[in-house]
Design a protein around this motif. Structure first.
Motif, PDB file in Angstrom:
ATOM      1  N   UNK A  91     -15.172 -23.817  78.956  1.00  0.00           N
ATOM      2  CA  UNK A  91     -13.837 -24.355  78.518  1.00  0.00           C
ATOM      3  C   UNK A  91     -13.236 -23.237  77.675  1.00  0.00           C
ATOM      4  N   UNK A  92     -13.932 -22.844  76.713  1.00  0.00           N
ATOM      5  CA  UNK A  92     -12.872 -21.608  75.867  1.00  0.00           C
ATOM      6  C   UNK A  92     -12.969 -20.463  76.360  1.00  0.00           C
ATOM      7  N   UNK A  93     -14.085 -19.994  77.358  1.00  0.00           N
ATOM      8  CA  UNK A  93     -13.977 -18.929  78.154  1.00  0.00           C
ATOM      9  C   UNK A  93     -12.529 -18.856  79.131  1.00  0.00           C
ATOM     10  N   UNK A  94     -12.431 -20.135  79.788  1.00  0.00           N
ATOM     11  CA  UNK A  94     -11.429 -20.059  80.682  1.00  0.00           C
ATOM     12  C   UNK A  94     -10.268 -20.236  79.682  1.00  0.00           C
ATOM     13  N   UNK A 134      -4.874 -14.801  79.905  1.00  0.00           N
ATOM     14  CA  UNK A 134      -4.279 -13.521  79.619  1.00  0.00           C
ATOM     15  C   UNK A 134      -5.280 -12.566  80.218  1.00  0.00           C
ATOM     16  N   UNK A 135      -5.490 -12.227  81.399  1.00  0.00           N
ATOM     17  CA  UNK A 135      -6.533 -11.288  81.565  1.00  0.00           C
ATOM     18  C   UNK A 135      -6.390 -10.057  81.258  1.00  0.00           C
ATOM     19  N   UNK A 136      -5.408  -9.360  81.229  1.00  0.00           N
ATOM     20  CA  UNK A 136      -4.989  -7.871  80.900  1.00  0.00           C
ATOM     21  C   UNK A 136      -5.308  -7.821  79.285  1.00  0.00           C
ATOM     22  N   UNK A 154      -7.517   1.103  75.003  1.00  0.00           N
ATOM     23  CA  UNK A 154      -6.210   1.534  74.742  1.00  0.00           C
ATOM     24  C   UNK A 154      -5.478   1.197  75.965  1.00  0.00           C
ATOM     25  N   UNK A 155      -5.943   0.368  77.194  1.00  0.00           N
ATOM     26  CA  UNK A 155      -5.037  -0.014  77.883  1.00  0.00           C
ATOM     27  C   UNK A 155      -4.663   1.035  79.094  1.00  0.00           C
ATOM     28  N   UNK A 156      -5.269   2.231  79.164  1.00  0.00           N
ATOM     29  CA  UNK A 156      -5.078   3.193  79.933  1.00  0.00           C
ATOM     30  C   UNK A 156      -5.631   2.861  81.322  1.00  0.00           C
ATOM     31  N   UNK A 157      -4.926   3.174  82.311  1.00  0.00           N
ATOM     32  CA  UNK A 157      -5.500   2.795  83.756  1.00  0.00           C
ATOM     33  C   UNK A 157      -5.017   1.386  83.988  1.00  0.00           C
ATOM     34  N   UNK A 190      -8.168  -3.560  88.229  1.00  0.00           N
ATOM     35  CA  UNK A 190      -7.713  -4.328  89.351  1.00  0.00           C
ATOM     36  C   UNK A 190      -8.403  -5.842  89.085  1.00  0.00           C
ATOM     37  N   UNK A 191      -9.401  -5.900  88.598  1.00  0.00           N
ATOM     38  CA  UNK A 191     -10.128  -7.369  88.521  1.00  0.00           C
ATOM     39  C   UNK A 191     -10.251  -7.598  86.692  1.00  0.00           C
ATOM     40  N   UNK A 192      -9.531  -7.684  85.868  1.00  0.00           N
ATOM     41  CA  UNK A 192      -9.551  -7.800  84.563  1.00  0.00           C
ATOM     42  C   UNK A 192     -10.452  -8.727  83.973  1.00  0.00           C
ATOM     43  N   UNK A 193     -10.806  -9.832  84.746  1.00  0.00           N
ATOM     44  CA  UNK A 193     -11.553 -10.926  84.215  1.00  0.00           C
ATOM     45  C   UNK A 193     -13.114 -10.493  84.445  1.00  0.00           C
ATOM     46  N   UNK A 194     -13.222  -9.745  85.897  1.00  0.00           N
ATOM     47  CA  UNK A 194     -14.415  -9.586  86.185  1.00  0.00           C
ATOM     48  C   UNK A 194     -15.026  -8.236  85.379  1.00  0.00           C
ATOM     49  N   UNK A 195     -13.876  -7.335  85.031  1.00  0.00           N
ATOM     50  CA  UNK A 195     -14.327  -6.178  83.998  1.00  0.00           C
ATOM     51  C   UNK A 195     -14.596  -6.672  82.744  1.00  0.00           C
ATOM     52  N   UNK A 196     -13.945  -7.774  82.326  1.00  0.00           N
ATOM     53  CA  UNK A 196     -14.145  -8.387  80.686  1.00  0.00           C
ATOM     54  C   UNK A 196     -15.721  -8.927  80.841  1.00  0.00           C
TER      55      UNK A 196
END
Length: 162
Positions: free
Chosen positions: A28-31, A36-38, A97-100, A103-109
């Motif tokens: 629940x907290x993870x979701x 805000x994926x980015x 730094x938010x460079x680049x 495409x899949x920010x949640x998967x990357x996170x």
């Protein structure tokens, strides 16, 4: 959640919370943090960079953040494990730094959160040198994250904005 995403928040602490939620399987907290994926991706990059610099390199490789560039470069060229960790550190820095565009920010996170958990477990195992599986990762990670959050608060510095 809106208070946590306000200006002046140390985003590395949000990354700590996300890793803790993943380790303890608090979906629940993870979701809630994945809304805000980015911003989550940037906070995970900043946390992973901090873990690499403040925990992983000093405990596993004996490299302090104030170490000379020559010593780091020599170690990077001669130790393949350190070289690979150094490349990962560069990726975490770019992500923080938010460079680049991710495409899949949640998967990357989620991937970076798993990397952070592995770095913490490996650092703990390297420091304590257990003979066998004396503790479970889900028991070690929340404790180490609490210590890390305390350390990040005491390090000072300016809060980071996404």
């Amino acid at each position: 959640m809106p208070e946590a995403l306000s200006v002046g928040t140390d985003w590395r602490l949000l990354g700590c919370a996300y890793v803790k939620f993943l380790a303890t399987r608090d979906e629940l907290n993870q979701l809630l943090l994945e809304r805000n994926p980015f911003d989550l991706s940037v906070s995970m990059g900043r946390l992973a960079f901090a873990v690499t610099e403040e925990v992983f390199f000093p405990r596993v490789f004996g490299v302090d953040t104030c170490c000379s560039y020559r010593a780091v470069d020599t170690l990077r060229r001669h130790d393949p494990a350190f070289g690979a960790a150094w490349v990962q550190r560069s990726r975490y820095r770019r992500q923080g730094l938010g460079l680049g565009l991710t495409l899949r920010p949640v998967r990357r996170s989620r991937h970076v959160a798993a990397d952070v958990a592995r770095m913490l477990c490996f650092s703990w195992a390297h420091e304590h040198r257990p003979d066998g599986p004396s503790a479970l990762a889900c028991d070690i990670i929340p404790t180490m994250l609490t210590d890390l959050c305390t350390m990040l608060r005491h390090l000072g510095g300016h809060p980071t904005d996404p």
